[in-house]
Design a protein around this motif. Structure first.
Motif, PDB file in Angstrom:
ATOM      1  N   PRO A 185       0.789  -1.236   0.000  1.00  0.00           N
ATOM      2  CA  PRO A 185       0.000   0.000   0.000  1.00  0.00           C
ATOM      3  C   PRO A 185       0.822   1.287   0.000  1.00  0.00           C
ATOM      4  O   PRO A 185       0.504   2.225  -0.732  1.00  0.00           O
ATOM      5  CB  PRO A 185      -0.838  -0.114   1.272  1.00  0.00           C
ATOM      6  N   LYS A 186       1.877   1.351   0.811  1.00  0.00           N
ATOM      7  CA  LYS A 186       2.676   2.577   0.878  1.00  0.00           C
ATOM      8  C   LYS A 186       3.319   2.893  -0.473  1.00  0.00           C
ATOM      9  O   LYS A 186       3.315   4.039  -0.916  1.00  0.00           O
ATOM     10  CB  LYS A 186       3.743   2.455   1.958  1.00  0.00           C
ATOM     11  N   ILE A 219      -0.535  12.367   0.064  1.00  0.00           N
ATOM     12  CA  ILE A 219      -0.561  11.130   0.848  1.00  0.00           C
ATOM     13  C   ILE A 219      -1.097  11.503   2.223  1.00  0.00           C
ATOM     14  O   ILE A 219      -0.498  12.295   2.943  1.00  0.00           O
ATOM     15  CB  ILE A 219       0.838  10.492   0.949  1.00  0.00           C
ATOM     16  N   THR A 220      -2.241  10.950   2.566  1.00  0.00           N
ATOM     17  CA  THR A 220      -2.893  11.300   3.828  1.00  0.00           C
ATOM     18  C   THR A 220      -2.705  10.247   4.896  1.00  0.00           C
ATOM     19  O   THR A 220      -2.962  10.513   6.075  1.00  0.00           O
ATOM     20  CB  THR A 220      -4.398  11.549   3.603  1.00  0.00           C
ATOM     21  N   ALA A 264      -3.366   5.904   1.931  1.00  0.00           N
ATOM     22  CA  ALA A 264      -4.395   6.691   1.264  1.00  0.00           C
ATOM     23  C   ALA A 264      -3.785   7.948   0.653  1.00  0.00           C
ATOM     24  O   ALA A 264      -2.809   8.496   1.176  1.00  0.00           O
ATOM     25  CB  ALA A 264      -5.494   7.083   2.247  1.00  0.00           C
ATOM     26  N   ILE A 265      -4.381   8.370  -0.445  1.00  0.00           N
ATOM     27  CA  ILE A 265      -4.102   9.678  -1.020  1.00  0.00           C
ATOM     28  C   ILE A 265      -5.436  10.374  -1.215  1.00  0.00           C
ATOM     29  O   ILE A 265      -6.475   9.725  -1.328  1.00  0.00           O
ATOM     30  CB  ILE A 265      -3.335   9.604  -2.371  1.00  0.00           C
ATOM     31  N   SER A 273     -10.825  10.350  -2.031  1.00  0.00           N
ATOM     32  CA  SER A 273      -9.588   9.652  -1.695  1.00  0.00           C
ATOM     33  C   SER A 273      -9.478   8.344  -2.464  1.00  0.00           C
ATOM     34  O   SER A 273     -10.487   7.760  -2.877  1.00  0.00           O
ATOM     35  CB  SER A 273      -9.548   9.330  -0.201  1.00  0.00           C
ATOM     36  N   ILE A 274      -8.241   7.899  -2.633  1.00  0.00           N
ATOM     37  CA  ILE A 274      -7.971   6.555  -3.127  1.00  0.00           C
ATOM     38  C   ILE A 274      -7.257   5.845  -1.991  1.00  0.00           C
ATOM     39  O   ILE A 274      -6.232   6.325  -1.494  1.00  0.00           O
ATOM     40  CB  ILE A 274      -7.096   6.558  -4.392  1.00  0.00           C
ATOM     41  N   TYR A 275      -7.835   4.722  -1.554  1.00  0.00           N
ATOM     42  CA  TYR A 275      -7.273   3.936  -0.478  1.00  0.00           C
ATOM     43  C   TYR A 275      -6.574   2.712  -1.065  1.00  0.00           C
ATOM     44  O   TYR A 275      -6.981   2.192  -2.106  1.00  0.00           O
ATOM     45  CB  TYR A 275      -8.363   3.450   0.484  1.00  0.00           C
TER      46      TYR A 275
END
Length: 124
Positions: A17-18, A32-33, A41-42, A48-50
């Motif tokens: 994911p990262k 990047i949240t 997530a971004i 957002s896209i997870y």
């Protein structure tokens, strides 16, 4: 009347994911949240896209009926964007239905985890 919904997020299964959040951060400019090994997530403050970790996930082959989704992104210069995204880790499959003798309508790429996305020109 059906209750109308607004899109909050889209979640993508992946093995890292990262790393995938970092790739799409570069492609979209979304911030990047959140970034952990299991989940990242971004987002742009609205959508957002997870990215969720699924260790044994296998990328689809292209073309195939196994494709479940793909993103379409508009860019001002398709050729330049394709070069940049490949440099970031995307791959360009041989089968390109959007590239014809008349010109390039879109280019299909696969992100570093094998998810498909199309790079489309901005409207003229």
């Amino acid at each position: 009347m059906t209750t109308k919904a607004s899109l909050l997020a889209f979640t993508i299964d992946c093995s890292d994911p990262k790393a995938l959040a970092g790739f799409y951060h570069q492609v979209t400019g979304m911030e990047i949240t959140y970034a952990e090994d299991e989940y990242a997530a971004i987002g742009d403050g609205t959508v957002s896209i997870y990215f969720g970790r699924v260790p044994d996930r296998k990328p689809v082959t292209w073309p195939s009926p196994d494709k479940q989704f793909h993103f379409d992104f508009r860019v001002p210069d398709v050729e330049r964007a394709v070069e940049e995204y490949v440099a970031l880790g995307a791959t360009k499959p041989d089968f390109q239905p959007g590239v014809t003798e008349e010109g390039t309508r879109w280019v299909v790429l696969q992100d570093p985890q094998g998810h498909l996305f199309c790079v489309c020109p901005e409207p003229a």
